[in-house]
Design a protein around this motif. Structure first.
Motif, mmCIF file in Angstrom:
data_model
loop_
_atom_site.group_PDB
_atom_site.id
_atom_site.type_symbol
_atom_site.label_atom_id
_atom_site.label_comp_id
_atom_site.label_asym_id
_atom_site.label_seq_id
_atom_site.Cartn_x
_atom_site.Cartn_y
_atom_site.Cartn_z
ATOM 1 N N ARG A 93 0.776 -1.169 0.100
ATOM 2 C CA ARG A 93 0.006 0.154 -0.035
ATOM 3 C C ARG A 93 0.801 1.126 0.111
ATOM 4 O O ARG A 93 0.309 2.474 0.037
ATOM 5 N N ASP A 94 2.076 1.168 0.227
ATOM 6 C CA ASP A 94 2.979 2.219 -0.011
ATOM 7 C C ASP A 94 3.461 2.479 -1.095
ATOM 8 O O ASP A 94 3.462 1.789 -2.119
ATOM 9 N N LEU A 95 3.659 3.972 -1.313
ATOM 10 C CA LEU A 95 4.202 4.394 -2.647
ATOM 11 C C LEU A 95 5.660 4.843 -2.565
ATOM 12 O O LEU A 95 6.084 5.519 -1.643
ATOM 13 N N PHE A 96 6.315 4.678 -3.908
ATOM 14 C CA PHE A 96 7.865 5.323 -4.080
ATOM 15 C C PHE A 96 7.631 6.261 -5.184
ATOM 16 O O PHE A 96 7.347 5.593 -6.202
ATOM 17 N N VAL A 97 7.613 7.526 -4.939
ATOM 18 C CA VAL A 97 7.682 8.414 -5.986
ATOM 19 C C VAL A 97 8.745 9.182 -6.364
ATOM 20 O O VAL A 97 9.360 9.850 -5.525
ATOM 21 N N PHE A 98 9.334 8.962 -7.637
ATOM 22 C CA PHE A 98 10.784 9.667 -8.166
ATOM 23 C C PHE A 98 10.342 10.741 -8.921
ATOM 24 O O PHE A 98 9.547 10.760 -9.914
ATOM 25 N N THR A 99 10.948 11.942 -8.654
ATOM 26 C CA THR A 99 10.723 13.200 -9.554
ATOM 27 C C THR A 99 12.222 13.397 -9.908
ATOM 28 O O THR A 99 13.144 12.473 -9.640
ATOM 29 N N LYS A 135 14.062 15.547 -8.920
ATOM 30 C CA LYS A 135 14.750 16.253 -8.071
ATOM 31 C C LYS A 135 14.900 15.622 -6.707
ATOM 32 O O LYS A 135 15.562 15.957 -5.887
ATOM 33 N N ARG A 136 13.856 14.828 -6.390
ATOM 34 C CA ARG A 136 13.613 13.922 -5.217
ATOM 35 C C ARG A 136 12.984 12.962 -5.231
ATOM 36 O O ARG A 136 12.435 12.438 -5.998
ATOM 37 N N LEU A 137 13.174 11.984 -4.155
ATOM 38 C CA LEU A 137 12.240 10.670 -3.896
ATOM 39 C C LEU A 137 11.292 11.075 -2.848
ATOM 40 O O LEU A 137 11.569 11.512 -1.708
ATOM 41 N N ILE A 138 10.156 10.692 -3.276
ATOM 42 C CA ILE A 138 8.965 10.810 -1.870
ATOM 43 C C ILE A 138 8.532 9.597 -1.653
ATOM 44 O O ILE A 138 8.077 8.734 -2.746
ATOM 45 N N LEU A 139 8.364 9.339 -0.392
ATOM 46 C CA LEU A 139 7.967 7.996 0.319
ATOM 47 C C LEU A 139 6.505 8.247 0.809
ATOM 48 O O LEU A 139 6.401 9.234 1.657
ATOM 49 N N VAL A 140 5.510 7.557 0.330
ATOM 50 C CA VAL A 140 4.334 7.830 0.828
ATOM 51 C C VAL A 140 3.823 6.424 1.740
ATOM 52 O O VAL A 140 3.650 5.156 1.043
ATOM 53 N N ASP A 141 3.506 6.734 3.118
ATOM 54 C CA ASP A 141 3.590 5.589 4.117
ATOM 55 C C ASP A 141 1.834 5.618 4.217
ATOM 56 O O ASP A 141 1.369 6.295 5.184
ATOM 57 N N LYS A 142 1.171 4.768 3.432
ATOM 58 C CA LYS A 142 -0.302 4.682 3.730
ATOM 59 C C LYS A 142 -0.564 3.820 4.881
ATOM 60 O O LYS A 142 -0.358 2.728 4.836
ATOM 61 N N GLN A 143 -1.321 4.449 5.705
ATOM 62 C CA GLN A 143 -1.855 3.418 6.833
ATOM 63 C C GLN A 143 -3.275 2.621 6.527
ATOM 64 O O GLN A 143 -4.079 3.087 5.915
#
Length: 65
Positions: A41-47, A49-57
């Motif tokens: 359910r978690d996401l790893f989003v690469f831009t 300029k950065r890496l965005i980690l989304v920890d969904k509960q």
């Protein structure tokens, strides 16, 4: 072949249209999405300029172990 490679072996790539709709409000003006992956359910989003980690509960509001 580290931990990240092992995790990404079980991840599915998301369509960029879906990612842009959900996360466009957090980008800077010159930033753009490159790739996005969902692992359970978690996401790893690469831009570019950065890496965005989304920890969904879950429904309980607690992180799963």
């Amino acid at each position: 072949m580290g931990l990240f490679d092992g995790l990404m072996g079980n991840a599915s790539e998301l369509k960029m249209e879906e990612v842009q709709k959900e996360f466009v409000h957090i980008l800077s003006k010159s930033e753009r999405f490159e790739k996005a992956y969902k692992l359970i359910r978690d996401l790893f989003v690469f831009t570019d300029k950065r890496l965005i980690l989304v920890d969904k509960q879950g429904l309980s509001g607690k992180n799963a172990l």
